[in-house]
Design a protein around this motif. Structure first.
Motif, PDB file in Angstrom:
ATOM      1  N   ARG A  76     -11.043  12.580 -11.219  1.00 30.89           N
ATOM      2  CA  ARG A  76     -11.810  12.401 -10.102  1.00 30.89           C
ATOM      3  C   ARG A  76     -13.081  13.783  -9.913  1.00 30.89           C
ATOM      4  O   ARG A  76     -12.680  14.558 -10.813  1.00 30.89           O
ATOM      5  CB  ARG A  76     -10.777  12.760  -9.757  1.00 30.89           C
ATOM      6  N   HIS A 105      -3.536   1.243  -8.422  1.00 33.52           N
ATOM      7  CA  HIS A 105      -4.849   2.499  -8.328  1.00 33.52           C
ATOM      8  C   HIS A 105      -5.642   2.800  -9.211  1.00 33.52           C
ATOM      9  O   HIS A 105      -4.643   3.128 -10.551  1.00 33.52           O
ATOM     10  CB  HIS A 105      -4.825   4.149  -8.225  1.00 33.52           C
ATOM     11  N   TRP A 116      -3.249  -4.495  -4.972  1.00 35.27           N
ATOM     12  CA  TRP A 116      -4.258  -3.873  -5.310  1.00 35.27           C
ATOM     13  C   TRP A 116      -3.063  -2.791  -6.375  1.00 35.27           C
ATOM     14  O   TRP A 116      -2.458  -2.220  -5.032  1.00 35.27           O
ATOM     15  CB  TRP A 116      -5.079  -3.382  -4.380  1.00 35.27           C
ATOM     16  N   GLU A 159       0.591  -1.453  -0.050  1.00 38.29           N
ATOM     17  CA  GLU A 159      -0.110   0.476   0.164  1.00 38.29           C
ATOM     18  C   GLU A 159       0.403   1.424   0.117  1.00 38.29           C
ATOM     19  O   GLU A 159       0.486   2.193  -0.538  1.00 38.29           O
ATOM     20  CB  GLU A 159      -1.340   0.051   1.458  1.00 38.29           C
ATOM     21  N   ASN A 210     -13.332   7.314  -7.616  1.00 38.16           N
ATOM     22  CA  ASN A 210     -13.189   7.823  -6.616  1.00 38.16           C
ATOM     23  C   ASN A 210     -12.203   7.911  -6.352  1.00 38.16           C
ATOM     24  O   ASN A 210     -10.903   6.162  -6.788  1.00 38.16           O
ATOM     25  CB  ASN A 210     -13.779   6.130  -5.791  1.00 38.16           C
ATOM     26  N   ASN A 211     -11.273   8.381  -5.297  1.00 28.69           N
ATOM     27  CA  ASN A 211      -9.905   7.249  -4.962  1.00 28.69           C
ATOM     28  C   ASN A 211      -9.645   6.686  -4.442  1.00 28.69           C
ATOM     29  O   ASN A 211      -8.173   6.549  -4.291  1.00 28.69           O
ATOM     30  CB  ASN A 211      -9.420   9.463  -4.191  1.00 28.69           C
ATOM     31  N   ASP A 212     -10.056   6.084  -3.788  1.00 28.04           N
ATOM     32  CA  ASP A 212     -10.669   5.035  -2.788  1.00 28.04           C
ATOM     33  C   ASP A 212     -10.792   3.201  -4.163  1.00 28.04           C
ATOM     34  O   ASP A 212     -10.470   1.891  -3.794  1.00 28.04           O
ATOM     35  CB  ASP A 212     -11.419   4.692  -2.222  1.00 28.04           C
ATOM     36  N   ASP A 213     -10.845   3.906  -5.443  1.00 26.81           N
ATOM     37  CA  ASP A 213     -11.697   2.484  -5.838  1.00 26.81           C
ATOM     38  C   ASP A 213      -9.573   2.237  -6.342  1.00 26.81           C
ATOM     39  O   ASP A 213      -9.357   2.886  -6.823  1.00 26.81           O
ATOM     40  CB  ASP A 213     -12.008   3.416  -7.493  1.00 26.81           C
ATOM     41  N   ARG A 214     -10.135   0.675  -6.675  1.00 22.84           N
ATOM     42  CA  ARG A 214      -8.720  -0.153  -7.196  1.00 22.84           C
ATOM     43  C   ARG A 214      -8.372  -0.593  -7.895  1.00 22.84           C
ATOM     44  O   ARG A 214      -9.918  -1.268  -8.207  1.00 22.84           O
ATOM     45  CB  ARG A 214      -7.725  -0.532  -5.529  1.00 22.84           C
ATOM     46  N   ASN A 228       1.241   3.625  -3.235  1.00 19.69           N
ATOM     47  CA  ASN A 228       0.642   4.961  -2.473  1.00 19.69           C
ATOM     48  C   ASN A 228       0.501   6.607  -4.270  1.00 19.69           C
ATOM     49  O   ASN A 228       2.213   5.962  -4.623  1.00 19.69           O
ATOM     50  CB  ASN A 228       0.944   5.806  -1.739  1.00 19.69           C
TER      51      ASN A 228
END
Ligand SMILES: Nc1ncnc2c1ncn2[C@@H]1O[C@H](COP(=O)(O)OP(=O)(O)OP(=O)(O)O)[C@@H](O)[C@H]1O
Ligand SMILES: O=P(O)(O)OC[C@H]1O[C@](O)(CO)[C@@H](O)[C@@H]1O
Ligand SMILES: [Mg+2]
Length: 527
Positions: free
Chosen positions: A160, A155, A153, A77, A120-124, A81
């Protein structure tokens, strides 16, 4: 790297040895990004635990530790990032100006916020999807000796809802570096279109690669939709390319002087290393600049991604050369068609063109050593082919068999090694061999060189370029910097550049793809 894989065999169980072998292969061929280390057990009664250290990580994992998976994932992660300008600035985002609905009148029931057109920024996206049950499964890529399933995962790319730049104030620049590649113009065009859709008016092209930043007399070129509308109809780069001469601090001086806010860099692994250096230097100087790369190279030698743009087209063009070699060989008495194909240090073009043409009897790539002479040599096999089918076709990658040649010792302007000519060498060796044994052989040698890349992108590359170019702009507006816009496991994602430049991707001789190629050619081992 090799030393990290060194192990004391007496500590290894068979499974661990298989595991180490498979991970060694993955590592050398770029399908894994782990440094493996064989740890000595504190108590020597049990086999020593295998430890793993993720690249650019200090974290070492002991697979006897029940929480190793969690530690691996935390490190993953951290590594994947996406660096962002918000890491150095306390910035407030604003609602995006990118919308596909701008000309539509919303009905009372519709709410822009509910439109599911943003990422979404959290989509993976999952990077790996195969669960291998054993390190000996074909093409296995394992993290631990049990080949446990570990989610990796990355990004998701795309627009966005919130952005970190005021489009009307943005100056965006595009630069194309390295060798030519089909699709450069398609990407330039899509970047311009997408920037304009956000509302950016100040878009420029930097001429002739990184050189355009500091060479006197090279002026930036204003770009607009009208200007780039048709550039995809031609190959090459509308902006020009170059190798060498990248001086990071001078480039960043120039970025500062020109007041560039977003830099889009199209290029291969060298270019990516340069882009990351620019990103780091901008950070050091606390500049609010987004540096976003788009992976371009016919060689397909960039880690982690399914393919780079231009590769498909190069394979298609290479296939034409193979077809001509086949026709020549098939029509001659004891014809031997020989084709040499580009691909720097990796055999992807040769392997894929051999697979797609179906006309190749022998495919030689740099990742798989071979001999020409002797009982198991290529020449012996060609004799057999002439006897059994009357003709044959050989495809050789430019970097293959360099151990059989005298090193040129030369490098290009970027420091890349210039290879000795394996094609010409093989042509001579084949001719001499058949003359010596008194068997007629009609050798036809084709070296399509730049023809495989100095052409317009084919349909699949054109689509890839379109998506990657658009996503590059979305990434910059989202505030990311030091990232590349690419395709992984069929999904479009952003990766930190640092993760793709640790090595060049090469063909894995233990991969299913190489095995399929061997099945198709029917060639034996040549050593
Ligand atoms: N490690 C590096 N750090 C900074 N800049 C680099 C680095 N390696 C290469 N470059 C610069 O990047 C540009 C392109 O590099 P290179 O000629 O190797 O092509 P490439 O991007 O790898 O593409 P290709 O696939 O066509 O070879 C050159 O201007 C070179 O000076
Ligand atoms: O354009 P140049 O400098 O002749 O370099 C050729 C090299 O560039 C590539 O086309 C792309 O990296 C390689 O396949 C080839 O080895
Ligand atoms: Mg390169």
């Amino acid at each position: 790297m090799a030393s990290a894989l060194k192990t004391n065999g007496s500590f290894c169980s068979t499974q661990q040895q298989q595991f180490l072998q498979s991970t060694t292969d993955q590592f050398l061929h770029g399908s894994s990004h782990l440094n493996f280390k064989h740890c000595k057990s504190k108590k020597t009664i049990k086999p020593a635990p295998l430890c793993v250290r993720a690249t650019s990580s200090k974290v070492e994992l002991d697979f006897h530790d029940p929480s190793w998976k969690q530690k691996f994932q935390e490190d993953w992660e951290r590594r994947f990032n996406l660096p962002s300008i918000t890491d150095i600035y306390d910035l407030k985002p604003r609602p995006t100006t990118f919308s596909l609905k701008k000309n539509r009148t919303l009905t009372g029931d519709e709410n822009v916020d509910m439109w599911n057109g943003y990422v979404n920024n959290d989509d993976r996206a999952l990077l790996k999807v195969i669960k291998y049950s054993s390190p000996t499964s074909a093409g296995a890529e394992c993290i631990d000796p049990d080949c446990s399933w570990v989610e990796q995962w990355v990004h998701r790319a795309g627009p966005r809802k919130e952005i970190y730049y005021e489009p009307a104030e943005v100056k965006a620049a595009i630069v194309t570096c390295g060798g030519l590649c089909p699709g450069l113009n398609d990407v330039i065009r899509q970047i311009v279109f997408t920037l304009e859709t956000y509302g950016v008016k100040n878009i420029v092209g930097i001429p002739f690669g990184y050189r355009g930043f500091f060479e006197k007399g090279l002026k930036e070129m204003p770009l607009s939709r009208g200007l780039v509308e048709n550039i995809n109809l031609n190959g090459g780069s509308f902006l020009g390319v170059s190798r060498g001469g990248a001086k990071t601090s001078e480039i960043v001086d120039s970025i500062q002087a020109r007041r560039i806010d977003m830099l889009f860099v199209l290029g291969g692994n060298g270019t990516h290393a340069g882009a990351n250096a620019i990103h780091e230097e901008c950070r050091k100087r606390k500049l609010k600049v987004s540096v976003v790369a788009v992976p371009k190279t016919i060689d397909n030698d960039i880690l982690l991604m399914d393919k780079t743009f231009g590769f498909d087209t190069a394979v298609e063009e290479a296939q034409r050369a193979i077809n001509s070699a086949y026709i020549e060989a098939r029509s001659a008495y004891h014809g031997i068609g020989l084709v040499k194909l580009m691909g720097r240090s990796s055999g992807f073009i040769a392997m894929h063109a051999s697979l797609s043409s179906g006309q190749v009897d022998v495919c030689l790539i740099p990742e798989v050593p071979f001999t020409l002479d002797g009982e198991f040599g290529v020449l012996q096999h060609l004799e057999h082919l002439l006897k059994s089918k009357g003709f044959c076709v050989v495809c050789v990658a430019e970097a293959a068999g360099q151990d059989l040649l005298q090193k040129s010792g030369a490098t290009d302007a970027s420091g890349n090694v210039i290879f000795s000519d394996i094609g010409v060498h093989m042509q001579q060796k084949i001719k001499t061999h058949f003359k010596d044994i008194g068997v007629p052989a009609d050798v036809k040698y084709i070296d399509p060189t730049y023809m495989v890349r100095a052409c317009r992108a084919n349909a699949s590359d054109a689509i890839l370029c379109t998506v990657l170019g658009q996503n590059a702009v979305h990434g910059a507006f989202a505030g990311f910097s030091g990232i590349t816009s690419c395709i992984c496991n069929t999904h479009y994602v952003y990766l930190p550049i640092t993760e793709v430049i640790t090595a060049s991707k090469r063909v894995n001789p233990n991969s299913r793809m190489w095995h399929r190629c061997l099945t198709s050619t029917g060639q034996p081992d040549f050593h």
